[in-house]
Design a protein around this motif. Sequence first.
Motif, PDB file in Angstrom:
ATOM      1  N   UNK A  54      11.685  -1.915  11.947  1.00  0.00           N
ATOM      2  CA  UNK A  54      12.067  -1.119  13.317  1.00  0.00           C
ATOM      3  C   UNK A  54      12.721   0.117  13.055  1.00  0.00           C
ATOM      4  N   UNK A  55      12.362   1.240  13.751  1.00  0.00           N
ATOM      5  CA  UNK A  55      12.951   2.542  13.138  1.00  0.00           C
ATOM      6  C   UNK A  55      14.525   2.530  13.460  1.00  0.00           C
ATOM      7  N   UNK A  56      15.142   1.771  14.276  1.00  0.00           N
ATOM      8  CA  UNK A  56      16.530   2.035  14.514  1.00  0.00           C
ATOM      9  C   UNK A  56      17.452   1.288  13.203  1.00  0.00           C
ATOM     10  N   UNK A  57      16.578   0.359  12.183  1.00  0.00           N
ATOM     11  CA  UNK A  57      17.453  -0.014  11.414  1.00  0.00           C
ATOM     12  C   UNK A  57      17.844   1.012  10.427  1.00  0.00           C
ATOM     13  N   UNK A  58      17.306   2.249  10.391  1.00  0.00           N
ATOM     14  CA  UNK A  58      17.425   3.493   9.339  1.00  0.00           C
ATOM     15  C   UNK A  58      17.880   4.471  10.330  1.00  0.00           C
ATOM     16  N   UNK A  59      19.178   5.210   9.629  1.00  0.00           N
ATOM     17  CA  UNK A  59      19.529   6.319  10.299  1.00  0.00           C
ATOM     18  C   UNK A  59      18.373   7.398   9.959  1.00  0.00           C
ATOM     19  N   UNK A  60      17.612   7.707  10.767  1.00  0.00           N
ATOM     20  CA  UNK A  60      16.468   8.354  10.512  1.00  0.00           C
ATOM     21  C   UNK A  60      16.772   9.913  10.254  1.00  0.00           C
ATOM     22  N   UNK A  61      18.055  10.565  10.799  1.00  0.00           N
ATOM     23  CA  UNK A  61      18.221  11.945  10.535  1.00  0.00           C
ATOM     24  C   UNK A  61      18.987  12.046   9.362  1.00  0.00           C
ATOM     25  N   UNK A  62      19.888  11.080   8.804  1.00  0.00           N
ATOM     26  CA  UNK A  62      20.306  11.110   7.277  1.00  0.00           C
ATOM     27  C   UNK A  62      19.333  11.007   6.109  1.00  0.00           C
ATOM     28  N   UNK A  63      18.116  10.184   6.664  1.00  0.00           N
ATOM     29  CA  UNK A  63      16.861   9.750   5.693  1.00  0.00           C
ATOM     30  C   UNK A  63      16.416  11.351   5.308  1.00  0.00           C
ATOM     31  N   UNK A 107       6.701  12.275   2.337  1.00  0.00           N
ATOM     32  CA  UNK A 107       6.680  11.176   3.294  1.00  0.00           C
ATOM     33  C   UNK A 107       5.300  10.706   3.780  1.00  0.00           C
ATOM     34  N   UNK A 108       5.212   9.285   3.732  1.00  0.00           N
ATOM     35  CA  UNK A 108       3.961   8.862   4.102  1.00  0.00           C
ATOM     36  C   UNK A 108       3.960   8.062   5.631  1.00  0.00           C
ATOM     37  N   UNK A 109       3.583   8.657   6.551  1.00  0.00           N
ATOM     38  CA  UNK A 109       3.745   8.114   8.006  1.00  0.00           C
ATOM     39  C   UNK A 109       2.668   7.770   8.669  1.00  0.00           C
ATOM     40  N   UNK A 110       2.799   6.545   9.070  1.00  0.00           N
ATOM     41  CA  UNK A 110       1.671   5.493   9.716  1.00  0.00           C
ATOM     42  C   UNK A 110       2.053   5.307  11.484  1.00  0.00           C
ATOM     43  N   UNK A 111       1.021   5.241  11.952  1.00  0.00           N
ATOM     44  CA  UNK A 111       1.371   4.958  13.432  1.00  0.00           C
ATOM     45  C   UNK A 111       1.629   3.702  13.859  1.00  0.00           C
ATOM     46  N   UNK A 139       0.801  -1.085  -0.141  1.00  0.00           N
ATOM     47  CA  UNK A 139      -0.137   0.022  -0.030  1.00  0.00           C
ATOM     48  C   UNK A 139       0.767   1.124  -0.052  1.00  0.00           C
ATOM     49  N   UNK A 140       1.786   1.237   0.894  1.00  0.00           N
ATOM     50  CA  UNK A 140       2.854   2.481   0.696  1.00  0.00           C
ATOM     51  C   UNK A 140       3.512   2.598  -0.487  1.00  0.00           C
ATOM     52  N   UNK A 153      16.527  11.759  -2.416  1.00  0.00           N
ATOM     53  CA  UNK A 153      15.464  10.625  -2.465  1.00  0.00           C
ATOM     54  C   UNK A 153      14.021  11.233  -2.818  1.00  0.00           C
ATOM     55  N   UNK A 154      13.166  10.602  -3.351  1.00  0.00           N
ATOM     56  CA  UNK A 154      11.754  11.007  -3.539  1.00  0.00           C
ATOM     57  C   UNK A 154      11.156  11.105  -2.376  1.00  0.00           C
ATOM     58  N   UNK A 155      11.321  10.101  -1.403  1.00  0.00           N
ATOM     59  CA  UNK A 155      10.578  10.039  -0.383  1.00  0.00           C
ATOM     60  C   UNK A 155      10.424   8.873   0.563  1.00  0.00           C
ATOM     61  N   UNK A 156       9.908   8.680   1.811  1.00  0.00           N
ATOM     62  CA  UNK A 156       9.930   7.551   2.323  1.00  0.00           C
ATOM     63  C   UNK A 156       8.464   7.025   3.032  1.00  0.00           C
ATOM     64  N   UNK A 157       8.117   5.884   3.146  1.00  0.00           N
ATOM     65  CA  UNK A 157       7.218   5.319   3.873  1.00  0.00           C
ATOM     66  C   UNK A 157       7.559   4.853   5.103  1.00  0.00           C
ATOM     67  N   UNK A 158       7.279   5.354   6.153  1.00  0.00           N
ATOM     68  CA  UNK A 158       7.350   4.681   7.549  1.00  0.00           C
ATOM     69  C   UNK A 158       6.422   4.597   8.417  1.00  0.00           C
ATOM     70  N   UNK A 159       6.443   3.312   8.869  1.00  0.00           N
ATOM     71  CA  UNK A 159       5.603   2.859  10.096  1.00  0.00           C
ATOM     72  C   UNK A 159       6.044   2.727  11.085  1.00  0.00           C
TER      73      UNK A 159
END
Length: 335
Positions: free
Chosen positions: A240-249, A285-289, A111-112, A258-264
């Motif tokens: 899991x969130x910590x797998x990605x360097x969020x600040x760098x993303x 970005x597409x952000x889901x809780x 879906x993302x 990068x065109x964007x990110x889908x993050x849950x």
Amino acid sequence: MSTSVIVTRKLPESVEERMRQLFDVTLNAADRPMTQAELVEAVRHARVLVPTITDRIDAAVLAQAGPDLGLIANYGNGTDNIDVEAAAARKILVTNTPGVLTEDTADMTMAMILALPRRIVEGTRVIEEGGFTGWAPTWMMGNRVWGKRIGIVGMGRIGAAVAKRAKAFGMSVHYHNRRPAAASIAEPLGATYWASLDQMLARMDFVTIHCPQTPATFHLLSGRRLALMKQGAILVNLARGDIVDEDALIRLIEDGHLAGAGLDVFTNEPEVNPKLVKLARSGKALLLPHMGSATKEGRIDMGDKVIINIRVFMDGHRPPDLVLSQPPVHRPLSA
């Protein structure tokens, strides 16, 4: 003999009702996360603890466990919220609920993958805000998914389920694992194996993450690796969130690389970086809780697995979803 089961969060009603029938159970009717002090009190008195991924069962908590605690039946697929080695040292078994969330998580991943390039959320917002004035040839154009390359980081159950969906949408499937997937999985998908994560990242239009969180996968998608991704690529993370360097993303999306990110999932969940929220408002970005696995059927199936693990344990047998008491040394997916 009393059968004491303590559940840390509210579970689906049918699961709780079954637990009431089978066990001497204490439920969490308020459905608020337990404090650390309350978790300590729970491990002191429970024979079985049923935590969720929001409960940190670390060595300090386990050090105060009572003599009757014999099983931690985690209501969740992973066990990164539990110090499994500390539990093993105290001869406390740990189980989880593998397999039941595979299809739900794969559905949300797809879906993302569709929503971001086709600007679905942006289009919905235009309608809600009364901005739709009629069709136009060059208005709200997105990008085609068909024919694009998807790189799957972690070709386990969920990764393979995502690959099946991506193939059905005409995408070229690529993946990175420590070792190639079984031919029975990879060949029907026409999936290409990449031994080098770096080389795969540089050639993909979409990258999705489906590996477990371990010390070795912390920032597996580091700033250096994210920068290797193609100009205009999209990253999707439901692991899991910590797998990605969020600040760098965030920087790479802000800079237009990068065109964007889908993050849950997020680094400081449940807190979400305000910069990500800003990117979401601009359609980047597409952000889901953390709702990738949130289906009624999936959550009930998780509860059923927890109940089976508890019953087998109470009968004096090895629970079917026992986590290794001495986990193997985790090697990174890619050096």
